[in-house]
Design an enzyme around this catalytic site. Structure first.
Site, PDB file in Angstrom:
ATOM      1  CB  SER A 144     -20.318  35.594  35.207  1.00  0.00           C
ATOM      2  OG  SER A 144     -20.572  34.279  34.743  1.00  0.00           O
ATOM      3  CD  GLN A 145     -19.606  29.091  37.357  1.00  0.00           C
ATOM      4  OE1 GLN A 145     -18.971  28.592  38.287  1.00  0.00           O
ATOM      5  NE2 GLN A 145     -19.810  28.447  36.216  1.00  0.00           N
ATOM      6  CG  ASP A 288     -18.806  27.641  29.173  1.00  0.00           C
ATOM      7  OD1 ASP A 288     -17.620  27.631  29.551  1.00  0.00           O
ATOM      8  OD2 ASP A 288     -19.771  27.645  29.959  1.00  0.00           O
ATOM      9  CE  LYS A 315     -14.846  28.879  31.903  1.00  0.00           C
ATOM     10  NZ  LYS A 315     -16.211  29.148  32.406  1.00  0.00           N
ATOM     11  NE  ARG A 364     -18.626  23.929  28.585  1.00  0.00           N
ATOM     12  CZ  ARG A 364     -19.948  23.735  28.478  1.00  0.00           C
ATOM     13  NH1 ARG A 364     -20.436  23.126  27.410  1.00  0.00           N
ATOM     14  NH2 ARG A 364     -20.765  24.134  29.428  1.00  0.00           N
TER      15      ARG A 364
END
Length: 416
Positions: A144-145, A288, A315, A364
Site C-alpha cells: 500500500s506504500q 505488521d 519486508k 519487529r
C-alpha cells in the site's frame, strides 16, 4: 552484543509509547509539499523518521535511507517532483527490496528514474522535475506504500492523478490513513470504486501533533496476554485513531486482555485465558501485526492460522521464513502455505533452554519475540537488539521500567 531478557512474575507499568512512525512520515511529506510548512509536534524519534527528516531538510544529492522501506518509497515519489538530481540508496537488504511497481508508475507520469544497479531495485538515480501526472494502473496487492507515495504527490502534478487499482488491495487501513491525513492538509481524494482521483490543488499545512503508535502498543498487548498478572497503562493512544493497527483492541480482547480508554491513553488488564482452541484471522489489512500475534499464540500454546501475509516476504526480511525459524527455538513448528499463510496446528519439537532470537535486521522480530521471556523460565537472548531503533528506540528501557531484567553480553558468548 546480545541482550539477555528475564521477565517479572507480573507486570504493572505506565509506558509512554513512541509517536506513530506511519503518521510522522506521511505528515513530513505533506508538510514539505505545502507552500507554508507548519510545526509538527511529537514526531517519532525512530530511525525511519530521522531518515525522512534528514532527506527533506538536507540539500545533499546522496540520500541513504538505510533499512527504511517507507522512506525509500515516499522519497522516491517526492524527489521525482522536486527539481534536482538525487541518488537514493540503502542497506544491502534494501537493494533487494523491489520498487519496480512504483518506479514504473512514476515513469508513466513523467518521472525520470534510473535503477543504477539492477532494474526494479535500489539504488535509484532520480532526475527531479515538475511531473505532468495523468492516469496510471497500479497493482495494490504488493504494498500500500506505493499507492500512498503516489497519492501524496498527486496534488502537485500539473494534471493531477487518476489511479486505477488492480489486484487484491492489502493494508487498506494504511491507505485510509494517507487519505485522512491528506484531508487534514486540505486535499481531497475522490474515490469511485477502485479508482482514486486527485485534482491539482494546494496543500495547506496545519500545526499537527502526532499521536502514539498503535503498532508499538501491540507488544504491550502481547505481554499482557502472556503475563500471569498485568496492569499496563499506555499513554498517547486514542479510541478514534486513523491507525489501522488500533484493530488489535478487539483481537486481544479475545485473547484475554481488556482495554479501558482513558483521557490520555489506555489501560490494559489481563482478565482471562482464551476460551477457544484455535485462532484464525485474515491479516490482509494489518500484516505488521503478524509477528506479534504469532508470537502471542505460540506463547499461549494456541494453534493459529493467519492468512493475507503475502507482503511479509518483501519486508525488512522474509518474515514468514524468519518466524518459522525462530519459533522452532521455542518448540513450535508452524508451516507456511503459498507464501501467504502461516499455520500452527500445535505440532512441537524440543525447545532451546534459553532461546537465542535472531533479529534479521528487523525491528519487529526483536520486539515480537522478546516478550516470550514471560513463558521461558530461564529467559531469552536477543541478538542485535539495537534493531528496535527503526521504530521504537527506547523499547528495552521500557521493558526495564516494567520489571524485566535486560542484561548485555558479548554476542560471541551465545551465537545460536
Amino acid at each position: 552484543m546480545n541482550y539477555v531478557i528475564h521477565a517479572p512474575a507480573g507486570l504493572k507499568a505506565v509506558i509512554a509509547l513512541p509517536a506513530s512512525k506511519s503518521i510522522s512520515n506521511r505528515t513530513l511529506v505533506l508538510n514539505a509539499l505545502s507552500s507554508h510548512p507548519q510545526a509538527i509536534r511529537n514526531l517519532s524519534d525512530c530511525d525511519d523518521t530521522e531518515v525522512m527528516l534528514h532527506a527533506l531538510r538536507s540539500e545533499t544529492a546522496e540520500v541513504d535511507v538505510g533499512a527504511a522501506g517507507t522512506a525509500m518509497r515516499f522519497l522516491t515519489a517526492y524527489l521525482a517532483g522536486k527539481v534536482g538530481t538525487w541518488t537514493i540508496s540503502g542497506t544491502e537488504r534494501m537493494k533487494n527490496r523491489p520498487v519496480k511497481i512504483l518506479v514504473d508508475a512514476l515513469r508513466s507520469l513523467g518521472a525520470c528514474i534510473t535503477c543504477t544497479e539492477k532494474e526494479g531495485f535500489p539504488p535509484l538515480r532520480v532526475e527531479g522535475r515538475s511531473l505532468p501526472g495523468g492516469e496510471v494502473r497500479l497493482d495494490g496487492s504488493v504494498s500500500s506504500q506505493y499507492i500512498s507515495a503516489l497519492l501524496m504527490v498527486a496534488p502537485v502534478m500539473t494534471n493531477g492523478l487518476r489511479l486505477h487499482l488492480t489486484g487484491e488491495l492489502i493494508s487498506k487501513p494504511y491507505l485510509r490513513l494517507t487519505i485522512g491525513l491528506m484531508k487534514q492538509f486540505g486535499v481531497t481524494v475522490e474515490e469511485n470504486g477502485r479508482t482514486l482521483t486527485v485534482a491539482p490543488q494546494p496543500y495547506t499545512a496545519v500545526p499537527f501533533t502526532v499521536e502514539a503508535d498503535w503498532s508499538a502498543a501491540s507488544y504491550w498487548y502481547e505481554m499482557a496476554a502472556l503475563a500471569g498478572r498485568a496492569e499496563i497503562r499506555l499513554t498517547g493512544l486514542f479510541r478514534h485513531s486513523l491507525q489501522g493497527d488500533a484493530a488489535i483492541v478487539p483481537l486481544f480482547e479475545r485473547l484475554g486482555v481488556e482495554t479501558h480508554f482513558l483521557p490520555d491513553g489506555v489501560a490494559l488488564k489481563r482478565v482471562a485465558s482464551p476460551s477457544f482452541h484455535r485462532l484464525e484471522l485474515d491479516l490482509t489489512d494489518m500484516p505488521d501485526m503478524a509477528q506479534t500475534l504469532t508470537a502471542t499464540c505460540a506463547g499461549l500454546g494456541l494453534p493459529f492460522r493467519f492468512s493475507g501475509l503475502q507482503s511479509l516476504k518483501i519486508k525488512e526480511t522474509d518474515r514468514l521464513a524468519a518466524l518459522r525459524t525462530e519459533l522452532r527455538k521455542f518448540g513450535c513448528l508452524p508451516a507456511e502455505h503459498g507464501g501467504r499463510i502461516l499455520e500452527w496446528n500445535g505440532e512441537r519439537c524440543r525447545a532451546q533452554d534459553v532461546p537465542v532470537i535472531h533479529t534479521y535486521e528487523d525491528h519487529r522480530m526483536a520486539m515480537a519475540l522478546a516478550p516470550l521471556a514471560l513463558v521461558c523460565p530461564q529467559g531469552v537472548r536477543v541478538a542485535c537488539p539495537q534493531v528496535v531503533s527503526k521504530s521504537y528506540p527506547h523499547f528495552w528501557d521500557d521493558l526495564q521500567r516494567a520489571g524485566f531484567q535486560v542484561t548485555a553480553e558479548p554476542a560471541e558468548t551465545h551465537n545460536g
